[in-house]
Design a protein around this motif. Structure first.
Motif, mmCIF file in Angstrom:
data_model
loop_
_atom_site.group_PDB
_atom_site.id
_atom_site.type_symbol
_atom_site.label_atom_id
_atom_site.label_comp_id
_atom_site.label_asym_id
_atom_site.label_seq_id
_atom_site.Cartn_x
_atom_site.Cartn_y
_atom_site.Cartn_z
ATOM 1 N N UNK A 319 18.765 -20.268 -15.224
ATOM 2 C CA UNK A 319 19.371 -21.592 -15.360
ATOM 3 C C UNK A 319 18.654 -22.605 -14.474
ATOM 4 N N UNK A 320 18.328 -22.187 -13.242
ATOM 5 C CA UNK A 320 17.613 -23.098 -12.351
ATOM 6 C C UNK A 320 16.268 -23.499 -12.914
ATOM 7 N N UNK A 321 15.538 -22.537 -13.473
ATOM 8 C CA UNK A 321 14.238 -22.857 -14.071
ATOM 9 C C UNK A 321 14.403 -23.766 -15.289
ATOM 10 N N UNK A 322 15.405 -23.487 -16.114
ATOM 11 C CA UNK A 322 15.630 -24.311 -17.307
ATOM 12 C C UNK A 322 15.972 -25.746 -16.921
ATOM 13 N N UNK A 323 16.752 -25.900 -15.869
ATOM 14 C CA UNK A 323 17.092 -27.256 -15.419
ATOM 15 C C UNK A 323 15.870 -27.965 -14.852
ATOM 16 N N UNK A 324 15.050 -27.221 -14.106
ATOM 17 C CA UNK A 324 13.833 -27.827 -13.556
ATOM 18 C C UNK A 324 12.913 -28.318 -14.666
ATOM 19 N N UNK A 325 12.850 -27.544 -15.756
ATOM 20 C CA UNK A 325 11.978 -27.900 -16.866
ATOM 21 C C UNK A 325 12.634 -28.889 -17.822
ATOM 22 N N UNK A 326 13.930 -29.126 -17.643
ATOM 23 C CA UNK A 326 14.632 -30.087 -18.492
ATOM 24 C C UNK A 326 14.823 -29.632 -19.923
ATOM 25 N N UNK A 327 14.903 -28.340 -20.165
ATOM 26 C CA UNK A 327 15.060 -27.853 -21.538
ATOM 27 C C UNK A 327 16.480 -28.108 -22.030
ATOM 28 N N UNK A 328 16.600 -28.527 -23.279
ATOM 29 C CA UNK A 328 17.926 -28.824 -23.814
ATOM 30 C C UNK A 328 18.718 -27.550 -24.081
ATOM 31 N N UNK A 329 18.050 -26.395 -24.135
ATOM 32 C CA UNK A 329 18.762 -25.131 -24.334
ATOM 33 C C UNK A 329 19.757 -24.895 -23.219
ATOM 34 N N UNK A 330 19.436 -25.391 -22.013
ATOM 35 C CA UNK A 330 20.339 -25.221 -20.880
ATOM 36 C C UNK A 330 21.675 -25.908 -21.101
ATOM 37 N N UNK A 331 21.742 -26.817 -22.073
ATOM 38 C CA UNK A 331 22.980 -27.531 -22.373
ATOM 39 C C UNK A 331 23.782 -26.856 -23.473
ATOM 40 N N UNK A 332 23.237 -25.774 -24.043
ATOM 41 C CA UNK A 332 23.961 -25.049 -25.079
ATOM 42 C C UNK A 332 23.162 -24.917 -26.360
ATOM 43 N N UNK A 333 23.334 -23.785 -27.044
ATOM 44 C CA UNK A 333 22.586 -23.536 -28.273
ATOM 45 C C UNK A 333 22.968 -24.523 -29.383
ATOM 46 N N UNK A 334 24.234 -24.915 -29.418
ATOM 47 C CA UNK A 334 24.668 -25.848 -30.473
ATOM 48 C C UNK A 334 23.932 -27.172 -30.355
ATOM 49 N N UNK A 335 23.818 -27.671 -29.124
ATOM 50 C CA UNK A 335 23.103 -28.928 -28.918
ATOM 51 C C UNK A 335 21.622 -28.759 -29.217
ATOM 52 N N UNK A 337 20.301 -26.829 -31.383
ATOM 53 C CA UNK A 337 20.142 -26.849 -32.832
ATOM 54 C C UNK A 337 20.226 -28.240 -33.413
ATOM 55 N N UNK A 338 21.057 -29.096 -32.817
ATOM 56 C CA UNK A 338 21.211 -30.455 -33.322
ATOM 57 C C UNK A 338 19.986 -31.316 -33.028
ATOM 58 N N UNK A 339 19.241 -30.984 -31.961
ATOM 59 C CA UNK A 339 18.144 -31.849 -31.524
ATOM 60 C C UNK A 339 16.805 -31.500 -32.153
ATOM 61 N N UNK A 340 16.747 -30.460 -32.965
ATOM 62 C CA UNK A 340 15.534 -30.171 -33.722
ATOM 63 C C UNK A 340 14.286 -30.056 -32.873
ATOM 64 N N UNK A 341 13.299 -30.922 -33.137
ATOM 65 C CA UNK A 341 12.004 -30.839 -32.450
ATOM 66 C C UNK A 341 12.036 -31.409 -31.034
ATOM 67 N N UNK A 342 13.135 -32.026 -30.636
ATOM 68 C CA UNK A 342 13.253 -32.567 -29.277
ATOM 69 C C UNK A 342 13.743 -31.442 -28.369
ATOM 70 N N UNK A 343 12.836 -30.850 -27.598
ATOM 71 C CA UNK A 343 13.162 -29.638 -26.849
ATOM 72 C C UNK A 343 13.450 -29.868 -25.380
ATOM 73 N N UNK A 344 13.179 -31.058 -24.854
ATOM 74 C CA UNK A 344 13.454 -31.339 -23.446
ATOM 75 C C UNK A 344 14.315 -32.598 -23.328
ATOM 76 N N UNK A 345 15.010 -32.704 -22.214
ATOM 77 C CA UNK A 345 15.839 -33.886 -21.972
ATOM 78 C C UNK A 345 14.975 -35.144 -21.930
ATOM 79 N N UNK A 350 13.368 -40.352 -24.116
ATOM 80 C CA UNK A 350 12.266 -41.178 -24.560
ATOM 81 C C UNK A 350 12.473 -41.621 -26.003
ATOM 82 N N UNK A 351 12.920 -40.691 -26.846
ATOM 83 C CA UNK A 351 13.178 -41.037 -28.249
ATOM 84 C C UNK A 351 14.328 -42.030 -28.362
ATOM 85 N N UNK A 352 15.355 -41.845 -27.513
ATOM 86 C CA UNK A 352 16.509 -42.749 -27.550
ATOM 87 C C UNK A 352 16.116 -44.170 -27.159
#
Length: 382
Positions: A319-335, A337-345, A350-352
């Motif tokens: 979890x610490x590594x995922x947060x450091x890398x800003x991966x959206x998976x750390x926020x949950x698999x459902x999210x 899946x919703x974000x498609x090709x956007x894999x980092x926070x 940036x897209x927003x």
């Protein structure tokens, strides 16, 4: 690995883990370190996250992930029962199986309609043998003999074998009942209560996922046994209300069975993961510094999700590594899946802001729309 786990015969000698793979896995965990068994609970967790190569190789090699987490300076997610709960669970299981399994068979008849009359005592084959491989072979023989005999049989703590990602796993359900008509039913005995005929949904779900692994392993034996079939409903036995009296419910595990079979089939083979590791990589806790072990851990890709906190000892580290890398998976698999090709926070923000991303991409358009609505909601009233 076969394309359909649990639906075919056991692996041929050519498919079984080679001596070279066994030696490689022993080197990874440390030659002097005994392998931790890969049980049904671990397999259910692995099936829930088949993309995590880190867990696959560590479990396949039998590495103690809790001790590894402590060695690299990360808190270990604690699992398991207290000593009191463990003793209470053992006492309850002994009560359920007492008197030759009479009470267990009564519950089976009551909940699953096993015949017009409640069965009497069942035969209880001796499953003792040397080592897990010997016990698994003895269990398979006992299942075949009981099916041929056409009578009730209660197998207490049988040993089942299942090939997972090219490595063998040995599983031990609480009990398996053989019906006179050749059906085999998995029995799972838990110490959490059923209050007003209902138990905690999360605990029942965990028991269902664990039982699905047992059903999957039993199907491999049933495929080689004439007249045998495996129930896709398991008998869950728990204490009734706040007493120590047993009660039971039938749990349909077809959904969990389908998911587990598909997810375990998706797992990369352990030898492929091992071949991709840098030369000299080892998770041997003896004589290695925490920094060296951390480097070895990071050499294997991981896929973290919040669900890992309830299933993996290395979850806090990942979890610490995922947060450091800003991966959206750390926020949950459902999210994720919703974000498609956007894999980092960073990519999402940036897209927003309209700084990156294809406006024609539905995900990018949805993110920008959400950002606009948020800005509108936060604007001062005129």
């Amino acid at each position: 690995m076969s394309e359909s786990l649990g639906s075919g015969p056991p692996p041929t000698p050519e498919q079984k883990p080679t001596t070279a793979l066994r030696r490689r896995l022993a080197e990874l965990r440390g030659p002097a370190t005994p392998a931790r068994p890969l049980d049904a609970r671990a397999l259910a967790a692995l099936a829930a996250n088949p993309g995590c190569r880190r867990r696959a190789i560590l479990d396949g090699a039998g590495v103690d992930k809790g001790a590894l987490a402590e060695a690299i300076g990360s808190p270990s997610a604690a699992f398991g029962q207290s000593q009191f709960a463990f003793m209470r669970g053992n006492a309850f299981e002994a009560k359920v199986k007492g008197d030759g399994g009479t009470e267990l068979l009564r519950l089976l008849h009551e909940r699953m309609g096993a015949g017009a009359e409640p069965p009497g005592q069942a035969s209880t084959p001796d499953l003792a043998a040397a080592g897990p491989e010997g016990r698994a072979a003895r269990t398979s023989l006992a299942l075949r003999e009981a099916t041929e005999a056409g009578d009730w049989a209660l197998l207490d703590h049988p040993m089942l074998a299942l090939e997972v990602a090219g490595s063998p796993a040995y599983l031990e359900p609480d009990a398996v009942v053989v019906h006179p008509d050749g059906r085999w039913t998995v029995v799972e005995i838990k110490s959490f209560p059923m209050i007003d005929a209902a138990a905690d949904a999360s605990k029942v779900g965990a028991a269902a996922r664990q039982s699905a692994v047992y059903v999957l392993a039993l199907e491999r034996v049933a495929a080689l046994t004439e007249g045998a079939s495996v129930d896709h409903s398991v008998l869950l036995v728990c204490p009734k209300d706040f007493s120590n009296l047993p009660t039971a419910s039938v749990v349909d595990v077809r959904k969990q069975l389908s998911v587990t079979r598909r997810q375990l089939t998706r797992l990369a083979r352990i030898e492929d993961i091992a071949d991709e590791l840098p030369p000299g990589t080892t998770f041997d806790l003896d004589g290695q510094s925490g920094a060296a072990l951390a480097t070895a851990v990071e050499a294997v890709p991981a896929v973290y999700a919040p669900e890992c906190l309830a299933a993996c000892e290395l979850a806090f580290h990942c979890r610490g590594r995922a947060r450091d890398e800003g991966t959206v998976t750390a926020l949950g698999r459902a999210l994720r899946g919703e974000l498609g090709s956007l894999t980092t926070v960073g990519e999402v923000l940036s897209a927003a802001r309209g700084e990156s991303g294809d406006p024609a991409d539905p995900t990018v358009a949805a993110v920008r729309r959400a950002a606009a609505l948020r800005a509108e909601a936060g604007a001062p009233c005129r």
